[in-house]
Design an enzyme around this catalytic site. Structure first.
Site, PDB file in Angstrom:
ATOM      1  N   ARG A 164       0.825  -1.223   0.000  1.00  0.00           N
ATOM      2  CA  ARG A 164       0.000   0.000   0.000  1.00  0.00           C
ATOM      3  C   ARG A 164       0.858   1.273   0.000  1.00  0.00           C
ATOM      4  NH1 ARG A 164      -3.087  -3.652  -0.730  1.00  0.00           N
ATOM      5  NH2 ARG A 164      -5.240  -3.818  -0.008  1.00  0.00           N
ATOM      6  N   SER A 239     -10.933  -0.858   2.750  1.00  0.00           N
ATOM      7  CA  SER A 239     -10.231  -0.994   4.035  1.00  0.00           C
ATOM      8  C   SER A 239      -9.915   0.390   4.575  1.00  0.00           C
ATOM      9  CB  SER A 239      -8.913  -1.736   3.854  1.00  0.00           C
ATOM     10  OG  SER A 239      -9.150  -3.016   3.347  1.00  0.00           O
ATOM     11  N   GLU A 335      -5.735   3.941   5.984  1.00  0.00           N
ATOM     12  CA  GLU A 335      -5.282   3.664   4.629  1.00  0.00           C
ATOM     13  C   GLU A 335      -5.653   4.784   3.661  1.00  0.00           C
ATOM     14  OE1 GLU A 335      -5.310   0.459   1.151  1.00  0.00           O
ATOM     15  OE2 GLU A 335      -7.119   1.176   2.060  1.00  0.00           O
TER      16      GLU A 335
END
Ligand code: EPU
Length: 342
Positions: A164, A239, A335
């Site tokens: 990520r 998420s 995130e």
């Protein structure tokens, strides 16, 4: 180049938070960038290049210029030794592009089916699901370099991909505008079914016959639809937290206390934990502050239950982080990008 002012961003963020952009325009083709950088409203430090808005949390009105990436187009660049290079413009809808490559008989993107957002955003946070990260299939990324004032091609290695993470979230932030992505896909199907329940989900579709890339895509869609809320129905950004990576000793300490805790050992010896599991253990599924709530079926996802305000989301996220830190001594990091940055 048309510029609007005080534009409502509610339709441009999948969480459905209400905020306005001081100025707003659209990039419809790559070359528009030359006009955009000359706009009086343009400021390299504050401009927001916006794709599908599926990875942002708007905390207040956006004080700068928002540029909605709307450039479309997909073309094959080369075909050699079973590898097909295919370029997609940033404004292509991710899942439609995935389906397009499957229709062409190509393999590589099937595990990444149904991820919300646009092609141009996919390298930024190196989207990943079901054992594949987009870095595994990216050949290069075409960007406009705001520092040099010219288009550049960044190789996969240049992009410094990690879980990520990428150059575009770190040193390259505010410098590169991603206008297209080149993928290296395969003519032959290469199955990647290692992740959790994917093998069983594919087997359920295929029975006795050999699976195809389309079968895997169908299985991934079925799993995602069973767990993840459709942003069109219930606002969310996928998420909400990254899966935390901890030292092996910390993971071991937790494992002794919680033998069922999922752990994913990493190549460098550290251990990735499942943020969803940690939050779930704190009994927070369904927990709500104001209009924002933890999704009932997947604790890693926060949802807009009822006209959530940015304050509701912030308070809920803080509450979750505190609960997980108190119980497990593990720090969670969100995130999506909070905008304007906090
Ligand atoms: N779990 C629970 N309770 C929950 C949620 C999860 O116990 O409420 C457990 C699951 O049973 C499983 C583990 O936690 O043992 C991991 O859960 P899951 O397989 O659902 O995946 P994840 O870690 O929650 C990650 C990605 C997703 C991606 C899936 C599938 C991150 C932050 N998230 O989720 O990506 O779709 O794996 O590969 O890495 C996204 O980034 O927006 C996203 C949805």
């Amino acid at each position: 180049m048309q510029v609007q002012y005080r534009t409502d961003l509610t339709p441009y963020n999948t969480f459905g938070l209400t905020a306005r952009a001081a100025a707003f325009t659209a990039l419809k083709q790559e070359e528009d960038i030359y006009d955009i950088v000359r706009l009086p409203e343009f400021d390299r430090q504050t401009v927001l290049w916006l794709g599908g808005g599926s990875n942002i949390v708007l905390t207040a009105d956006y004080p700068g210029l928002v540029v909605h990436m709307e450039n479309k187009g997909i073309r094959e660049l080369s075909r050699e030794n079973g590898v097909v290079r295919i370029e997609a413009q940033a404004g292509e809808v991710w899942h439609d592009f995935v389906l397009h490559t499957l229709e062409l008989g190509l393999s590589g993107l099937e595990n990444l089916s149904l991820i919300p957002g646009m092609v141009g955003a996919s390298p930024v946070q190196n989207i990943g699901a079901y054992g594949v990260e987009v870095k595994d299939v990216i050949h290069s990324v075409r960007c406009f370099d705001l520092e040099k004032g010219e288009f550049v091609e960044l190789s996969n290695a240049d992009c410094r991909f990690a879980y990520r993470e990428s150059l575009f979230k770190q040193e390259g932030k505010g410098r590169y505008v991603i206008t297209a992505v080149v993928f290296a896909l395969h003519e032959q199907f290469r199955a990647n079914l290692k992740y959790g329940d994917l093998t069983a989900a594919v087997a359920a579709i295929c029975a006795d016959r050999e699976p195809t890339a389309k079968d895997v895509s169908q299985a991934v869609c079925a799993i995602r639809m069973s767990k993840l809320p459709d942003p069109k129905v219930l606002g969310n950004v996928g998420s909400f937290f990254k899966n935390p990576v901890v030292a092996a000793a910390d993971a071991e300490r937790l494992r002794q206390e919680y033998p069922d805790m999922p752990v994913y050992p990493q190549a460098d010896g550290s251990v990735k934990l499942a943020a969803g599991w940690l939050i779930d253990q704190c009994r927070l599924k369904g927990f709500q502050i104001g209009g924002a709530a933890v999704h009932e079926k997947q604790a890693l996802v926060l949802v807009n239950k009822d006209r959530a305000s940015p304050k509701d989301v912030r308070q809920l996220a803080d509450y979750i982080c505190r609960a997980v830190a108190d119980r497990f001594q593990v720090e969670l990091h969100s995130e999506p990008n909070w905008l304007p940055s906090v």
